[in-house]
Design a protein around this motif. Structure first.
Motif, PDB file in Angstrom:
ATOM      1  N   ALA A  34       0.834  -1.205   0.000  1.00 45.99           N
ATOM      2  CA  ALA A  34       0.000   0.000   0.000  1.00 45.99           C
ATOM      3  C   ALA A  34       0.860   1.243   0.000  1.00 45.99           C
ATOM      4  O   ALA A  34       0.566   2.222  -0.671  1.00 45.99           O
ATOM      5  CB  ALA A  34      -0.916  -0.018   1.224  1.00 45.99           C
ATOM      6  N   LYS A  35       1.969   1.209   0.771  1.00 49.28           N
ATOM      7  CA  LYS A  35       2.835   2.373   0.848  1.00 49.28           C
ATOM      8  C   LYS A  35       3.543   2.632  -0.475  1.00 49.28           C
ATOM      9  O   LYS A  35       3.807   3.775  -0.841  1.00 49.28           O
ATOM     10  CB  LYS A  35       3.874   2.171   1.947  1.00 49.28           C
ATOM     11  CG  LYS A  35       4.683   3.417   2.252  1.00 49.28           C
ATOM     12  CD  LYS A  35       5.572   3.197   3.454  1.00 49.28           C
ATOM     13  CE  LYS A  35       6.329   4.487   3.774  1.00 49.28           C
ATOM     14  NZ  LYS A  35       7.204   4.319   4.950  1.00 49.28           N
ATOM     15  N   ALA A  36       3.836   1.558  -1.199  1.00 49.18           N
ATOM     16  CA  ALA A  36       4.525   1.716  -2.483  1.00 49.18           C
ATOM     17  C   ALA A  36       3.624   2.330  -3.533  1.00 49.18           C
ATOM     18  O   ALA A  36       4.080   2.875  -4.524  1.00 49.18           O
ATOM     19  CB  ALA A  36       5.027   0.367  -2.972  1.00 49.18           C
ATOM     20  N   ASP A  37       2.324   2.250  -3.333  1.00 52.55           N
ATOM     21  CA  ASP A  37       1.384   2.850  -4.280  1.00 52.55           C
ATOM     22  C   ASP A  37       1.431   4.355  -4.106  1.00 52.55           C
ATOM     23  O   ASP A  37       1.106   4.877  -3.051  1.00 52.55           O
ATOM     24  CB  ASP A  37      -0.027   2.320  -4.008  1.00 52.55           C
ATOM     25  CG  ASP A  37      -1.013   2.775  -5.076  1.00 52.55           C
ATOM     26  OD1 ASP A  37      -2.175   2.391  -4.982  1.00 52.55           O
ATOM     27  OD2 ASP A  37      -0.600   3.515  -5.993  1.00 52.55           O
ATOM     28  N   SER A  38       1.864   5.096  -5.137  1.00 51.35           N
ATOM     29  CA  SER A  38       2.093   6.533  -4.997  1.00 51.35           C
ATOM     30  C   SER A  38       0.817   7.339  -4.877  1.00 51.35           C
ATOM     31  O   SER A  38       0.843   8.469  -4.420  1.00 51.35           O
ATOM     32  CB  SER A  38       2.913   7.043  -6.185  1.00 51.35           C
ATOM     33  OG  SER A  38       2.193   6.837  -7.384  1.00 51.35           O
ATOM     34  N   ILE A  39      -0.307   6.812  -5.318  1.00 48.60           N
ATOM     35  CA  ILE A  39      -1.580   7.536  -5.234  1.00 48.60           C
ATOM     36  C   ILE A  39      -2.526   6.755  -4.340  1.00 48.60           C
ATOM     37  O   ILE A  39      -2.883   5.627  -4.663  1.00 48.60           O
ATOM     38  CB  ILE A  39      -2.224   7.713  -6.618  1.00 48.60           C
ATOM     39  CG1 ILE A  39      -1.266   8.417  -7.566  1.00 48.60           C
ATOM     40  CG2 ILE A  39      -3.516   8.489  -6.517  1.00 48.60           C
ATOM     41  CD1 ILE A  39      -1.812   8.604  -8.948  1.00 48.60           C
ATOM     42  N   PRO A  40      -2.951   7.336  -3.222  1.00 45.62           N
ATOM     43  CA  PRO A  40      -3.919   6.639  -2.371  1.00 45.62           C
ATOM     44  C   PRO A  40      -5.201   6.371  -3.142  1.00 45.62           C
ATOM     45  O   PRO A  40      -5.658   7.208  -3.931  1.00 45.62           O
ATOM     46  CB  PRO A  40      -4.148   7.644  -1.230  1.00 45.62           C
ATOM     47  CG  PRO A  40      -2.957   8.528  -1.243  1.00 45.62           C
ATOM     48  CD  PRO A  40      -2.535   8.624  -2.678  1.00 45.62           C
ATOM     49  N   GLN A 258       5.296  11.031  -5.537  1.00 43.94           N
ATOM     50  CA  GLN A 258       5.215   9.761  -6.258  1.00 43.94           C
ATOM     51  C   GLN A 258       6.068   8.682  -5.601  1.00 43.94           C
ATOM     52  O   GLN A 258       5.855   7.499  -5.836  1.00 43.94           O
ATOM     53  CB  GLN A 258       5.652   9.952  -7.710  1.00 43.94           C
ATOM     54  CG  GLN A 258       4.628  10.653  -8.569  1.00 43.94           C
ATOM     55  CD  GLN A 258       4.913  10.504 -10.044  1.00 43.94           C
ATOM     56  OE1 GLN A 258       6.062  10.393 -10.454  1.00 43.94           O
ATOM     57  NE2 GLN A 258       3.876  10.496 -10.862  1.00 43.94           N
ATOM     58  N   THR A 259       7.028   9.074  -4.776  1.00 42.65           N
ATOM     59  CA  THR A 259       7.909   8.093  -4.142  1.00 42.65           C
ATOM     60  C   THR A 259       7.352   7.583  -2.819  1.00 42.65           C
ATOM     61  O   THR A 259       7.410   6.395  -2.530  1.00 42.65           O
ATOM     62  CB  THR A 259       9.300   8.693  -3.920  1.00 42.65           C
ATOM     63  OG1 THR A 259       9.177   9.894  -3.140  1.00 42.65           O
ATOM     64  CG2 THR A 259       9.950   9.026  -5.251  1.00 42.65           C
ATOM     65  N   SER A 260       6.797   8.510  -2.012  1.00 43.05           N
ATOM     66  CA  SER A 260       6.333   8.111  -0.680  1.00 43.05           C
ATOM     67  C   SER A 260       4.823   8.084  -0.549  1.00 43.05           C
ATOM     68  O   SER A 260       4.289   7.470   0.363  1.00 43.05           O
ATOM     69  CB  SER A 260       6.911   9.061   0.373  1.00 43.05           C
ATOM     70  OG  SER A 260       6.371  10.371   0.205  1.00 43.05           O
ATOM     71  N   GLY A 261       4.124   8.769  -1.439  1.00 40.88           N
ATOM     72  CA  GLY A 261       2.678   8.872  -1.322  1.00 40.88           C
ATOM     73  C   GLY A 261       2.235   9.915  -0.327  1.00 40.88           C
ATOM     74  O   GLY A 261       1.037  10.123  -0.124  1.00 40.88           O
ATOM     75  N   ARG A 312       7.749  15.522 -11.080  1.00 38.50           N
ATOM     76  CA  ARG A 312       6.476  14.864 -11.351  1.00 38.50           C
ATOM     77  C   ARG A 312       5.832  14.475 -10.022  1.00 38.50           C
ATOM     78  O   ARG A 312       6.508  13.957  -9.121  1.00 38.50           O
ATOM     79  CB  ARG A 312       6.698  13.630 -12.219  1.00 38.50           C
ATOM     80  CG  ARG A 312       7.072  13.931 -13.631  1.00 38.50           C
ATOM     81  CD  ARG A 312       7.401  12.685 -14.409  1.00 38.50           C
ATOM     82  NE  ARG A 312       6.288  11.751 -14.456  1.00 38.50           N
ATOM     83  CZ  ARG A 312       6.225  10.722 -15.292  1.00 38.50           C
ATOM     84  NH1 ARG A 312       7.197  10.481 -16.132  1.00 38.50           N
ATOM     85  NH2 ARG A 312       5.182   9.910 -15.271  1.00 38.50           N
ATOM     86  N   VAL A 313       4.572  14.752  -9.904  1.00 40.91           N
ATOM     87  CA  VAL A 313       3.832  14.430  -8.674  1.00 40.91           C
ATOM     88  C   VAL A 313       2.502  13.823  -9.058  1.00 40.91           C
ATOM     89  O   VAL A 313       2.075  13.859 -10.219  1.00 40.91           O
ATOM     90  CB  VAL A 313       3.599  15.703  -7.821  1.00 40.91           C
ATOM     91  CG1 VAL A 313       4.904  16.272  -7.320  1.00 40.91           C
ATOM     92  CG2 VAL A 313       2.817  16.751  -8.619  1.00 40.91           C
ATOM     93  N   ASP A 314       1.835  13.242  -8.071  1.00 42.12           N
ATOM     94  CA  ASP A 314       0.480  12.778  -8.240  1.00 42.12           C
ATOM     95  C   ASP A 314      -0.452  13.821  -7.644  1.00 42.12           C
ATOM     96  O   ASP A 314      -0.089  14.536  -6.718  1.00 42.12           O
ATOM     97  CB  ASP A 314       0.262  11.434  -7.534  1.00 42.12           C
ATOM     98  CG  ASP A 314       1.115  10.337  -8.129  1.00 42.12           C
ATOM     99  OD1 ASP A 314       1.318  10.363  -9.359  1.00 42.12           O
ATOM    100  OD2 ASP A 314       1.596   9.475  -7.376  1.00 42.12           O
ATOM    101  N   CYS A 315      -1.631  13.929  -8.199  1.00 44.97           N
ATOM    102  CA  CYS A 315      -2.592  14.896  -7.673  1.00 44.97           C
ATOM    103  C   CYS A 315      -3.969  14.281  -7.595  1.00 44.97           C
ATOM    104  O   CYS A 315      -4.321  13.406  -8.398  1.00 44.97           O
ATOM    105  CB  CYS A 315      -2.608  16.176  -8.517  1.00 44.97           C
ATOM    106  SG  CYS A 315      -3.181  15.935 -10.212  1.00 44.97           S
TER     107      CYS A 315
END
Length: 319
Positions: A34-40, A258-261, A312-315
């Protein structure tokens, strides 16, 4: 019998311990996954997930030299904040300085010429006044038959010549003064050229990467640095056409690593394009063909730990 019971109880306890350990390992693996998934994973359907790039509002700019010559010194470093007008580069100006000094020397020469012409003019005016007096005196004498016609004509010719000489001297002075103005215009031009050779920042911001070094030759279009102007940072993303109409200005957004979420910052949707375009952001390959259409969306970051420019990030956009 007691020994048998004790052995049975021990076995049960051992099985329970192994079972708990197995569950713990499974739980740890699930947490790691779950932690490796960058987007909750969204908890509701009222969210849009996307990948964004962090940039200033008008994007990362390329500063150009705007002049030509050999770089004498680079006055900036990577990651350096600069103010408007701050010198970025010193460029060789040997020729321009020589032209400036030559023009400045011409001003002195021309002003000396003007001074000499003015002195000549003053002398001519004095001589003309005497010639006028002589002509008027001869005219009175001629009227009284005390002077000859020839003497009168000679004095008149002398006075007329001096008048023309004065007019010529005045014209020469005006011409010399006009020449001085032309030279001063040249001086201003050469000064501007020399000043332009010191490349300055047109606005405040941060130098991200310096692209030239001392000794390089630059011209007007040479890129000297990547630059981020002062102002807010934006997460720029593309929303798939299936969800594009659901994006509205003012919607809340979360920016995640994207690395830690982890949530890095929060923001607000401040721009949503009025048209759909072919997907272009973060294609896996430059030759990748996409039939899907997307909508450009910009999220103004408001608070939190600001991500690195260009990262790059997740949003998550909350609808």
């Amino acid at each position: 019998m007691n020994k048998i019971a004790l052995m049975k109880n021990g076995c049960c306890i051992l099985v329970m311990v192994l079972t708990l350990a197995s569950c713990g390992d499974k739980k740890n693996k699930e947490e790691t996954t779950a932690k490796a998934d960058s987007i909750p994973k969204p908890t509701t359907k009222n969210q849009i997930l996307g990948v964004a790039r962090i940039e200033p509002e008008d994007g990362i700019m390329s500063l150009t030299a705007g002049t030509s010559g050999r770089v004498l010194s680079v006055m900036i470093d990577d990651n350096q904040a600069v103010k408007k007008g701050q010198v970025l580069l010193d460029v060789e100006v040997v020729l321009e300085n020589a032209q400036l000094r030559q023009a400045q020397s011409k001003v002195g020469t021309q002003q000396a010429t003007i001074a000499a012409n003015q002195a000549t003019l003053e002398a001519l005016k004095i001589t003309q006044n005497n010639a006028r007096d002589n002509y008027e005196r001869n005219l009175e004498l001629y009227k009284g038959n005390a002077q000859t016609q020839q003497a009168l004509n000679d004095s008149k010719a002398t006075f007329d010549k001096l008048t023309k000489d004065i007019q010529t001297a005045e014209a020469n002075i005006r011409q010399a003064q006009a020449k001085v103005e032309e030279i001063k215009a040249d001086i201003n031009y050469f000064r501007a050229v020399v000043e332009k050779k010191r490349v300055g920042a047109l606005m405040g911001g941060k130098v991200l990467k310096v692209l030239v070094k001392t000794g390089d030759y630059v011209n007007n279009d040479t890129k000297i640095a990547d630059f981020a102007p002062d102002g807010a940072l934006f997460a720029k993303t593309e929303v798939d056409e299936l969800y594009a109409e659901r994006v509205q200005l003012g919607q809340k957004a979360f920016i995640l690593s994207q690395t830690s979420g982890d949530t890095l910052a929060t923001g607000t949707v401040t721009y949503a394009a009025d048209y759909l375009k072919q997907k272009s952001l973060f294609k896996d390959q430059s030759t990748e063909q996409e039939d899907r259409r997307v909508r450009d969306v910009s999220i103004r970051l408001e608070s939190g730990k600001m991500p690195l420019i260009g990262s790059r990030v997740d949003c998550i956009i909350v609808l």
